[in-house]
Design a protein around this motif. Structure first.
Motif, mmCIF file in Angstrom:
data_model
loop_
_atom_site.group_PDB
_atom_site.id
_atom_site.type_symbol
_atom_site.label_atom_id
_atom_site.label_comp_id
_atom_site.label_asym_id
_atom_site.label_seq_id
_atom_site.Cartn_x
_atom_site.Cartn_y
_atom_site.Cartn_z
ATOM 1 N N PRO A 195 0.848 -1.196 0.000
ATOM 2 C CA PRO A 195 0.000 0.000 0.000
ATOM 3 C C PRO A 195 0.881 1.244 0.000
ATOM 4 C CG PRO A 195 -0.674 -1.543 1.719
ATOM 5 C CD PRO A 195 0.649 -2.022 1.205
ATOM 6 N N LYS A 196 0.495 2.226 -0.796
ATOM 7 C CA LYS A 196 1.287 3.450 -0.913
ATOM 8 C C LYS A 196 0.381 4.652 -0.676
ATOM 9 C CE LYS A 196 2.402 1.410 -4.699
ATOM 10 N NZ LYS A 196 2.579 -0.033 -4.421
ATOM 11 N N TYR A 197 0.835 5.565 0.171
ATOM 12 C CA TYR A 197 0.098 6.783 0.485
ATOM 13 C C TYR A 197 0.899 7.968 -0.041
ATOM 14 C CZ TYR A 197 -2.413 3.529 3.411
ATOM 15 O OH TYR A 197 -3.143 2.452 3.850
ATOM 16 N N VAL A 198 0.238 8.807 -0.822
ATOM 17 C CA VAL A 198 0.915 9.870 -1.548
ATOM 18 C C VAL A 198 0.466 11.226 -1.027
ATOM 19 C CG1 VAL A 198 1.421 10.830 -3.830
ATOM 20 C CG2 VAL A 198 0.940 8.374 -3.575
ATOM 21 N N ALA A 199 1.429 12.030 -0.604
ATOM 22 C CA ALA A 199 1.160 13.387 -0.128
ATOM 23 C C ALA A 199 1.453 14.363 -1.261
ATOM 24 C CB ALA A 199 2.016 13.707 1.087
ATOM 25 N N SER A 200 0.436 15.043 -1.749
ATOM 26 C CA SER A 200 0.628 15.974 -2.859
ATOM 27 C C SER A 200 -0.466 17.031 -2.845
ATOM 28 C CB SER A 200 0.594 15.229 -4.197
ATOM 29 O OG SER A 200 0.630 16.136 -5.280
ATOM 30 N N LEU A 208 -4.181 8.678 -2.612
ATOM 31 C CA LEU A 208 -3.826 10.091 -2.462
ATOM 32 C C LEU A 208 -4.389 10.600 -1.133
ATOM 33 C CD1 LEU A 208 -2.491 12.490 -3.958
ATOM 34 C CD2 LEU A 208 -4.744 13.017 -4.896
ATOM 35 N N LEU A 209 -3.521 11.111 -0.270
ATOM 36 C CA LEU A 209 -3.966 11.646 1.007
ATOM 37 C C LEU A 209 -4.658 12.989 0.802
ATOM 38 C CD1 LEU A 209 -0.889 10.877 3.295
ATOM 39 C CD2 LEU A 209 -3.012 9.574 3.085
ATOM 40 N N LEU A 228 -2.235 17.202 6.139
ATOM 41 C CA LEU A 228 -1.283 16.109 5.995
ATOM 42 C C LEU A 228 -0.890 15.518 7.345
ATOM 43 C CD1 LEU A 228 0.605 14.301 4.392
ATOM 44 C CD2 LEU A 228 2.287 16.163 4.403
ATOM 45 N N ALA A 229 -0.570 16.364 8.310
ATOM 46 C CA ALA A 229 -0.154 15.848 9.608
ATOM 47 C C ALA A 229 -1.254 15.006 10.234
ATOM 48 C CB ALA A 229 0.238 16.997 10.533
ATOM 49 N N ASP A 230 -2.502 15.448 10.141
ATOM 50 C CA ASP A 230 -3.617 14.672 10.687
ATOM 51 C C ASP A 230 -3.763 13.347 9.951
ATOM 52 O OD1 ASP A 230 -4.199 16.626 12.537
ATOM 53 O OD2 ASP A 230 -5.824 17.532 11.358
ATOM 54 N N ALA A 231 -3.589 13.368 8.628
ATOM 55 C CA ALA A 231 -3.715 12.139 7.837
ATOM 56 C C ALA A 231 -2.639 11.134 8.229
ATOM 57 C CB ALA A 231 -3.631 12.464 6.348
ATOM 58 N N VAL A 232 -1.416 11.605 8.464
ATOM 59 C CA VAL A 232 -0.335 10.699 8.845
ATOM 60 C C VAL A 232 -0.572 10.154 10.252
ATOM 61 C CG1 VAL A 232 2.143 10.518 9.279
ATOM 62 C CG2 VAL A 232 1.310 11.764 7.277
#
Length: 208
Positions: A89-94, A107-108, A112-116
């Motif tokens: 699984p790959k999570y992409v921050a963009s 795609l997150l 971003l900080a909350d998603a991580v």
């Protein structure tokens, strides 16, 4: 709680930009791309194979996603790193991508900080960050990094994106182990270990 581990190639003067090729990242006129390649030997490949085998997911920034998504799907079936990268699984921050097409990529969205933090609250093996210099600065600024696997190459480039940029949260690290590859790469593993401790030394303190 899942731990988040950063695995980074870095020059001796702290630059992590574009280790893998001349055109990987020319932002700000960077013209030293590919500085790591002459030092990649069988030992480094074995290490990276072992590290990626420990991953439960990847977290990458947009530029690293673009590079990985264009190259890893071309790996021969049976390639241990390629198979792992493609299957995880790959999570992409963009902030610029609308969709992601590499297999098992998400795609997150939102903060971003909350998603991580939400990803880390899940179950499973560690979340690994490879490359992703801009993303890494956000993770460091929000104190979201649990472990660092640093591969320090015997190269000086003088300019480029730094591993520890402005905004890094002060903290203490516990050194776990260090090895040196045949090509002179110093490989060190650190674990986040609380707050920075301070002291003083010199003849006037008796601590000399």
């Amino acid at each position: 709680m899942r731990k988040l581990k950063v695995i980074t190639f870095v020059t001796l003067d702290g630059v992590m930009q574009a280790p893998g090729g001349p055109d990987e990242d020319r932002e700000d006129g960077f013209d030293h791309g590919g500085w790591a390649v002459p030092h990649i030997d069988e030992g480094i490949l074995r290490l990276m194979t072992g590290l990626t085998a420990e991953a439960g997911a990847l977290l990458v920034g947009r530029r690293t996603y673009d590079v990985f998504a264009a190259t890893w799907p071309l790996a021969e079936p049976g390639d241990p790193i390629g198979d792992r990268m493609n299957g995880l699984p790959k999570y992409v921050a963009s902030r610029t991508l609308d969709t992601v097409s590499w297999r098992n990529s998400t795609l997150l969205t939102g903060d971003l900080a909350d998603a991580v933090r939400e990803l880390k609250r899940g179950d499973g093996a560690e979340i690994q960050v490879h490359g992703s210099g801009d993303l890494l600065q956000t993770l460091l600024a929000h104190d979201l990094v649990d472990e660092l696997q640093l591969l320090v190459f015997p190269v000086l480039v003088g300019s480029g994106k730094r591993l520890f940029g402005t905004g890094t949260v002060p903290g203490r690290l516990r050194h776990e182990c260090t090895t040196v590859s045949d090509s002179g790469v110093v490989i060190s593993h650190y674990v986040r270990d609380g707050e920075v401790e301070y002291g003083a030394m010199g003849p006037e303190t008796g601590n000399w």
